[in-house]
Design a protein around this motif. Structure first.
Motif, PDB file in Angstrom:
ATOM      1  N   GLU A 135      14.164-134.883  65.026  1.00 37.91           N
ATOM      2  CA  GLU A 135      15.723-135.216  65.528  1.00 37.91           C
ATOM      3  C   GLU A 135      16.065-134.508  66.628  1.00 37.91           C
ATOM      4  OE1 GLU A 135      19.352-137.189  65.168  1.00 37.91           O
ATOM      5  OE2 GLU A 135      17.498-137.770  64.336  1.00 37.91           O
ATOM      6  N   SER A 136      15.673-133.256  66.842  1.00 35.46           N
ATOM      7  CA  SER A 136      16.209-132.427  68.094  1.00 35.46           C
ATOM      8  C   SER A 136      15.619-133.127  69.245  1.00 35.46           C
ATOM      9  CB  SER A 136      15.620-131.028  67.794  1.00 35.46           C
ATOM     10  OG  SER A 136      15.974-130.190  68.881  1.00 35.46           O
ATOM     11  N   MET A 137      14.268-133.584  69.077  1.00 36.89           N
ATOM     12  CA  MET A 137      13.734-134.237  70.046  1.00 36.89           C
ATOM     13  C   MET A 137      14.541-135.684  70.481  1.00 36.89           C
ATOM     14  SD  MET A 137       9.457-135.509  70.945  1.00 36.89           S
ATOM     15  CE  MET A 137       9.355-136.028  69.159  1.00 36.89           C
ATOM     16  N   ARG A 138      14.955-136.356  69.606  1.00 42.67           N
ATOM     17  CA  ARG A 138      15.406-137.445  69.786  1.00 42.67           C
ATOM     18  C   ARG A 138      16.841-137.207  70.373  1.00 42.67           C
ATOM     19  NH1 ARG A 138      19.599-139.588  66.661  1.00 42.67           N
ATOM     20  NH2 ARG A 138      19.912-141.958  66.809  1.00 42.67           N
ATOM     21  N   ARG A 139      17.478-136.182  70.112  1.00 43.44           N
ATOM     22  CA  ARG A 139      18.721-135.844  70.743  1.00 43.44           C
ATOM     23  C   ARG A 139      18.533-135.475  72.278  1.00 43.44           C
ATOM     24  NH1 ARG A 139      20.050-133.315  65.686  1.00 43.44           N
ATOM     25  NH2 ARG A 139      19.315-131.493  66.666  1.00 43.44           N
ATOM     26  N   ILE A 140      17.621-134.688  72.423  1.00 44.70           N
ATOM     27  CA  ILE A 140      17.285-134.465  73.839  1.00 44.70           C
ATOM     28  C   ILE A 140      17.062-135.510  74.756  1.00 44.70           C
ATOM     29  CG2 ILE A 140      15.513-133.393  75.474  1.00 44.70           C
ATOM     30  CD1 ILE A 140      15.139-131.243  73.089  1.00 44.70           C
ATOM     31  N   VAL A 190       9.919-141.293  69.190  1.00 46.18           N
ATOM     32  CA  VAL A 190      10.143-139.945  68.617  1.00 46.18           C
ATOM     33  C   VAL A 190       9.353-139.831  67.033  1.00 46.18           C
ATOM     34  CG1 VAL A 190      12.041-139.390  69.980  1.00 46.18           C
ATOM     35  CG2 VAL A 190      12.189-140.186  67.546  1.00 46.18           C
ATOM     36  N   VAL A 191       9.405-141.008  66.321  1.00 42.33           N
ATOM     37  CA  VAL A 191       8.667-140.918  65.034  1.00 42.33           C
ATOM     38  C   VAL A 191       7.115-140.913  65.089  1.00 42.33           C
ATOM     39  CG1 VAL A 191      10.650-141.597  63.971  1.00 42.33           C
ATOM     40  CG2 VAL A 191       8.860-143.249  64.450  1.00 42.33           C
ATOM     41  N   ARG A 192       6.561-141.274  66.182  1.00 40.89           N
ATOM     42  CA  ARG A 192       5.028-141.317  66.467  1.00 40.89           C
ATOM     43  C   ARG A 192       4.562-140.311  67.374  1.00 40.89           C
ATOM     44  NH1 ARG A 192       5.358-147.495  68.081  1.00 40.89           N
ATOM     45  NH2 ARG A 192       6.090-147.076  70.367  1.00 40.89           N
ATOM     46  N   ARG A 220       5.439-132.217  62.176  1.00 36.36           N
ATOM     47  CA  ARG A 220       4.881-132.784  60.993  1.00 36.36           C
ATOM     48  C   ARG A 220       5.683-133.020  59.606  1.00 36.36           C
ATOM     49  NH1 ARG A 220      -0.481-130.212  59.542  1.00 36.36           N
ATOM     50  NH2 ARG A 220      -0.985-130.731  61.621  1.00 36.36           N
ATOM     51  N   GLY A 221       5.753-134.040  59.006  1.00 43.08           N
ATOM     52  CA  GLY A 221       6.442-134.350  57.980  1.00 43.08           C
ATOM     53  C   GLY A 221       7.710-135.347  57.964  1.00 43.08           C
ATOM     54  N   GLU A 222       8.101-135.656  57.062  1.00 43.54           N
ATOM     55  CA  GLU A 222       9.161-136.287  56.713  1.00 43.54           C
ATOM     56  C   GLU A 222      10.500-135.759  56.944  1.00 43.54           C
ATOM     57  OE1 GLU A 222       9.239-139.736  56.707  1.00 43.54           O
ATOM     58  OE2 GLU A 222       7.030-139.769  56.699  1.00 43.54           O
TER      59      GLU A 222
END
Length: 269
Positions: free
Chosen positions: A140-145, A121-123, A132-134
């Motif tokens: 984080e939303s994409m990660r949870r999904i 997800v971070v890439r 974009r951005g730190e």
């Protein structure tokens, strides 16, 4: 390096008879397909328009949930709001199930799912302003999904590349729960392979080899002449796995996705 779509001028005898008859689906045309209750009318005509003309970026977030089978075309606006509330509760329950794992279950989940998701997800789509951005909350939303999807559908779990499929949906739909259920629809109805498992990929390559044999015999014969390596068609694996997302500029890739999702050649029942 990316491909780009080029549309050569062809004589009318070689093009679809309805080519160039449909413009891009814009706000006005979309609203004309909705009746007073919010139900979609002339669904087949709408799907055909999307296939030939695409969807204006400004309404993708509203139209995509229909194409991805989250919303029924027969549903009213009121019914869709009720569905969203119900699905939001279901999504919360799925997430709670993930967060309530025993320590042993958490270790297994991290080993088989979360470790890969966290790397991916971070890439994914970091050139997109939305991600974009730190410390971007959308990442984080994409990660949870993706983590919750692995809990929802443990048979598929998570495979590298799924983040590339869910990211554009989240960037257009803009809601975590709605995006999750759209992604569920995508994974259930996509015409592309949804995992890199050998048997799934081989099935898709079998279709592709047969298409090549029927439509580009000389190229097919060239692959045959290369022996087994040629027919493995390793150069196609990423095309199939990511639905051409990394092979074309985003606008062109998403335009192809919409055309596939429209399923316009499926006649009305």
């Amino acid at each position: 390096m990316q491909f780009s779509i080029r549309r050569p001028k062809l004589p009318s005898s070689e093009t679809h008879p309805e080519e160039n008859m449909y413009k891009k689906l814009d706000v006005s045309t979309w609203l004309n397909h909705l009746n007073e209750s919010g139900q979609v009318e002339e669904e087949y005509k709408l799907r055909k328009a999307i296939f030939f003309g695409g969807i204006d970026v400004s309404i993708r977030g509203e139209v995509w949930p229909f194409l991805l089978r989250y919303y029924s075309h027969e549903s009213t606006s009121e019914e869709r709001e009720a569905l969203r509330a119900q699905k939001r509760r279901e999504y919360s329950e799925i997430q709670q199930k993930r967060l309530s794992m025993t320590p042993e279950e958490q270790r297994e989940f991290w080993r088989h799912v979360q470790f890969t998701v966290d790397k991916d997800v971070v890439r994914t789509d970091r050139s997109n302003q939305f991600f974009r951005g730190e410390d971007n909350p959308n990442v984080e939303s994409m990660r949870r999904i993706l983590l919750n999807y692995a809990v929802y559908n443990p048979t598929i779990g998570y495979s590298q590349g799924m983040s590339d499929l869910v990211a554009p949906i989240l960037a257009e739909v803009l809601d975590e729960s709605d995006t999750f259920w759209c992604f569920v629809g995508l994974m259930q109805n996509t015409i592309f392979v949804s995992s890199p498992r050998d048997e799934d990929m081989e099935k898709q390559l079998l279709y592709l080899r047969e298409l090549l044999r029927l439509t580009h015999l000389r190229f097919y014969q060239h692959l045959v002449s290369l022996g087994e390596d040629g027919l493995q068609m390793l150069f196609c694996h990423r095309w199939i796995l990511l639905c051409f997302k990394r092979e074309f500029p985003d606008a062109e890739a998403l335009r192809m996705w919409e055309a596939c999702w429209a399923h316009y050649q499926q006649k009305e029942k």
